[in-house]
Design an enzyme around this catalytic site. Structure first.
Site, PDB file in Angstrom:
ATOM      1  N   SER A 125       0.805  -1.215   0.000  1.00  0.00           N
ATOM      2  CA  SER A 125       0.000   0.000   0.000  1.00  0.00           C
ATOM      3  C   SER A 125       0.842   1.271   0.000  1.00  0.00           C
ATOM      4  O   SER A 125       0.324   2.360  -0.228  1.00  0.00           O
ATOM      5  CB  SER A 125      -0.969   0.014   1.195  1.00  0.00           C
ATOM      6  OG  SER A 125      -0.244   0.230   2.387  1.00  0.00           O
ATOM      7  N   LYS A 147       1.047   4.372   6.906  1.00  0.00           N
ATOM      8  CA  LYS A 147       0.407   5.255   5.942  1.00  0.00           C
ATOM      9  C   LYS A 147       1.033   6.642   6.044  1.00  0.00           C
ATOM     10  O   LYS A 147       1.715   6.978   7.000  1.00  0.00           O
ATOM     11  CB  LYS A 147      -1.100   5.412   6.255  1.00  0.00           C
ATOM     12  CG  LYS A 147      -1.935   4.142   6.099  1.00  0.00           C
ATOM     13  CD  LYS A 147      -2.156   3.787   4.644  1.00  0.00           C
ATOM     14  CE  LYS A 147      -2.866   2.460   4.463  1.00  0.00           C
ATOM     15  NZ  LYS A 147      -2.030   1.289   4.760  1.00  0.00           N
TER      16      LYS A 147
END
Lengths: 427, 149
Positions: free
Chosen positions: B67, B104
């Protein structure tokens, strides 16, 4: 010239330390009740805030709370000493930066010397900064109690922990505030006053910490001890106990465990005693000592029928104090032969090393016995070094390579911070 | 992508430090005569010094998934997390989200969001009431090109 400033101590301790460690890398456990079990997953040794609120008591055998565990979804862990030790050392290391002197009191508590660090009206703010920094850097929440003596600092810490309005920091340097708090707390909460002493104090009409602080010191000294008198002075803001910066050297080293499953053969017991002696020898060398006395004990469970019980111990003095595992193991084996009896189901055994001599001072004896062989020190050092690395373990064949008497730890969390290979499975 | 914690730097205890030593001499030291370069020998290079400001606040995690591909963070990478620095806008962080640790990019304006760096994934808005649990800021990525067994 030493500046005669009034001393200030802080007692900083971690909130629900073991369970906080278990929750640190498990965001899914944030508000869940969590407990940690003792060796062999026997009893509860730690409870999270939520588990305490459910009424789970310290020391409860886990089989007695199966109902509550299922009903409330209490998450249970075995003791993960590697994790707790590492997170503890981070907390202590962080605190070291924040005070000129400190004493590590236990795995999750430390006294800080804050004398001269902040002015009287800034101490509370300083305490808050200390707690904020430890929480941010290590992820472990702590509380702080600040006071002019160690005993009062302990009380202040108690208040910080139990009264949420304090937000985890209490400054107890003001006599008025000290008296108000001491009036609220039973005398048994005072550091050093155990159940026996507090019972006796109650017969004298001393019920609260304040009652003790206001008692007659001479009378207390006569009826109890100079130690309790010192506690009285400390409750009055007079510091009698300084920080112990260097822990007093050990006088004995014990290695003993209750077994995961019962031992019934001599051979298995020999493995056990060999392993414990080896472990105790490592600790002995860490202390840079040699031991002149070694004791071995073995016993069955005390909770079984009388005729199935057996318990015995033997000790011996070595001709020369030694720190060599081989000598100590040989001595331990010979002691074991003397006390071993067939036909019993042993539950626990242990080895104790005592009568320490400094490793550098050795009185050699008239007869050369072969103890303290040349190269012994070098061999032990190499062994210790190899065993410290995670790959490659050197052990004595007598210890047994595959053991089923080792501690049961079925719910052990990964060593998240001490082993590269210990990766929690994350989706 | 999810993240798993794998260890901490052993820079904490001075006795357990693992140094990566790369000797840095100006001149070859020969036997016999003392080298005139001796005074110029500098410290050996230490990876801990390069990457770790505060060992107490330093943790390691291992990356799973892709990701954060476009940020140069790949599956199997080891990330160095520093809890001692405050996370700011655009920092890459480890956060606890829906009960999991995740890596993230953090956005604080105009709204608080956790943003993946891979077009196949969606950003996650963090509503005001939700407590965003930031574990720490990612400061280094360690990738072994020849993975040890």
């Amino acid at each position: 010239m030493r500046c005669q400033m009034k001393p200030v101590f802080a007692l900083v301790d971690c909130n629900n330390f073991y369970t906080s460690c278990e929750k640190l890398f498990r965001p899914d456990l944030k508000d869940r009740p969590v407990i940690v079990l003792s060796n062999n997953d026997g009893c509860v040794v730690a409870r999270s805030r939520e588990a305490k609120a459910l009424g789970i008591k310290m020391g409860r055998p886990v089989f007695k709370i199966q109902q509550e565990i299922l009903q409330h979804g209490i998450v249970t862990f075995s003791s993960n000493y590697a994790l707790y030790a590492d997170l503890s050392s981070r907390v202590m290391s962080t605190l070291e930066h924040l005070a000129p002197r400190m004493e590590i009191y236990s795995i999750d508590e430390a006294f800080l010397d804050l004398t001269g660090v902040a002015s009287a009206d800034c101490l509370l703010e300083y305490g808050q900064q200390v707690c904020a920094k430890v929480g941010a850097w290590t992820g472990i929440a702590v509380c702080a109690g600040i006071a002019p003596s160690k005993t009062l600092a302990k009380l202040a810490n108690y208040a910080a922990k139990h009264f949420p309005a304090t937000k985890g920091v209490v400054d107890l340097c003001q006599p008025k505030r000290q008296k108000r708090l001491m009036a609220l707390l039973p005398v048994a909460e005072v550091w050093g006053i155990g159940p026996r002493i507090s019972k006796r104090l109650q017969t004298m009409g001393i019920f609260s910490a304040l009652d003790l602080a206001q008692a007659n010191p001479k009378q207390i000294r006569n009826l109890f001890s100079v130690v309790v008198e010192r506690t009285l002075f400390e409750l009055n803001g007079e510091s009698c106990l300084d920080l112990e910066e260097i822990p007093p050297s050990k006088k004995q080293i014990i290695c003993s465990r209750t077994f995961g499953s019962r031992i019934t053969t001599r051979q298995a017991m020999e493995q056990v005693i060999c392993a414990y002696t080896a472990r105790a020898s490592v600790k002995l060398r860490e202390e840079k000592q040699s031991a002149k006395r070694l004791a071995v004990f073995i016993r069955t469970s005390p909770f079984i029928a009388q005729d199935q019980r057996y318990s015995n111990a033997a000790s011996a003095e070595l001709i020369e104090a030694s720190d060599d595992s081989r000598d100590l193991i040989a001595q331990a084996m010979s002691l074991l032969q003397g006390i071993w009896r067939d036909g019993f189901r042993y539950a626990k055994a242990g080895v104790m090393l005592s009568d320490f001599r400094s490793a550098s001072m050795r009185q050699t004896c008239l007869f050369e016995t072969g103890l303290n062989r040349t190269g012994s020190h070098a061999l032990m050092t190499v062994m210790d070094k190899i065993n410290q690395k995670s790959k490659g373990k050197v052990f004595f064949a007598g210890q047994g390579i595959k053991t089923n008497w080792a501690m049961k730890r079925q719910r052990l969390s990964p060593a998240y911070t001490t082993r590269w290979t210990d990766i929690p499975l994350v989706k | 992508m999810s993240v798993s914690l794998i260890g901490h730097s052993s820079a904490l205890a001075s006795t357990k430090v693992k140094y990566l030593k790369i000797p840095f001499f100006f001149e070859h030291v020969s036997a016999g005569f003392p080298s005139p370069a001796q005074d110029y020998v500098e410290q050996t290079l230490d990876l801990n010094e390069l990457c770790i400001k505060h060992p107490e606040a330093t943790f390691f995690v291992r990356v799973q998934g892709d990701s954060m591909l476009e940020a140069g963070i790949l599956h199997g990478d080891v990330l160095l997390i520093d809890r001692s620095i405050d996370a700011k806008h655009d920092d890459i962080v480890i956060a606890g989200l829906y009960g999991e640790l995740t890596v993230k990019q953090l956005e604080l304006k105009p709204v608080v969001r956790l943003v993946p760096r891979n077009k196949a994934y969606h950003a996650i808005d963090i509503p005001e009431e939700a407590e965003l649990n930031i574990f720490g800021v990612v400061t280094s990525v360690i990738r072994n090109l020849r993975p040890q067994c």
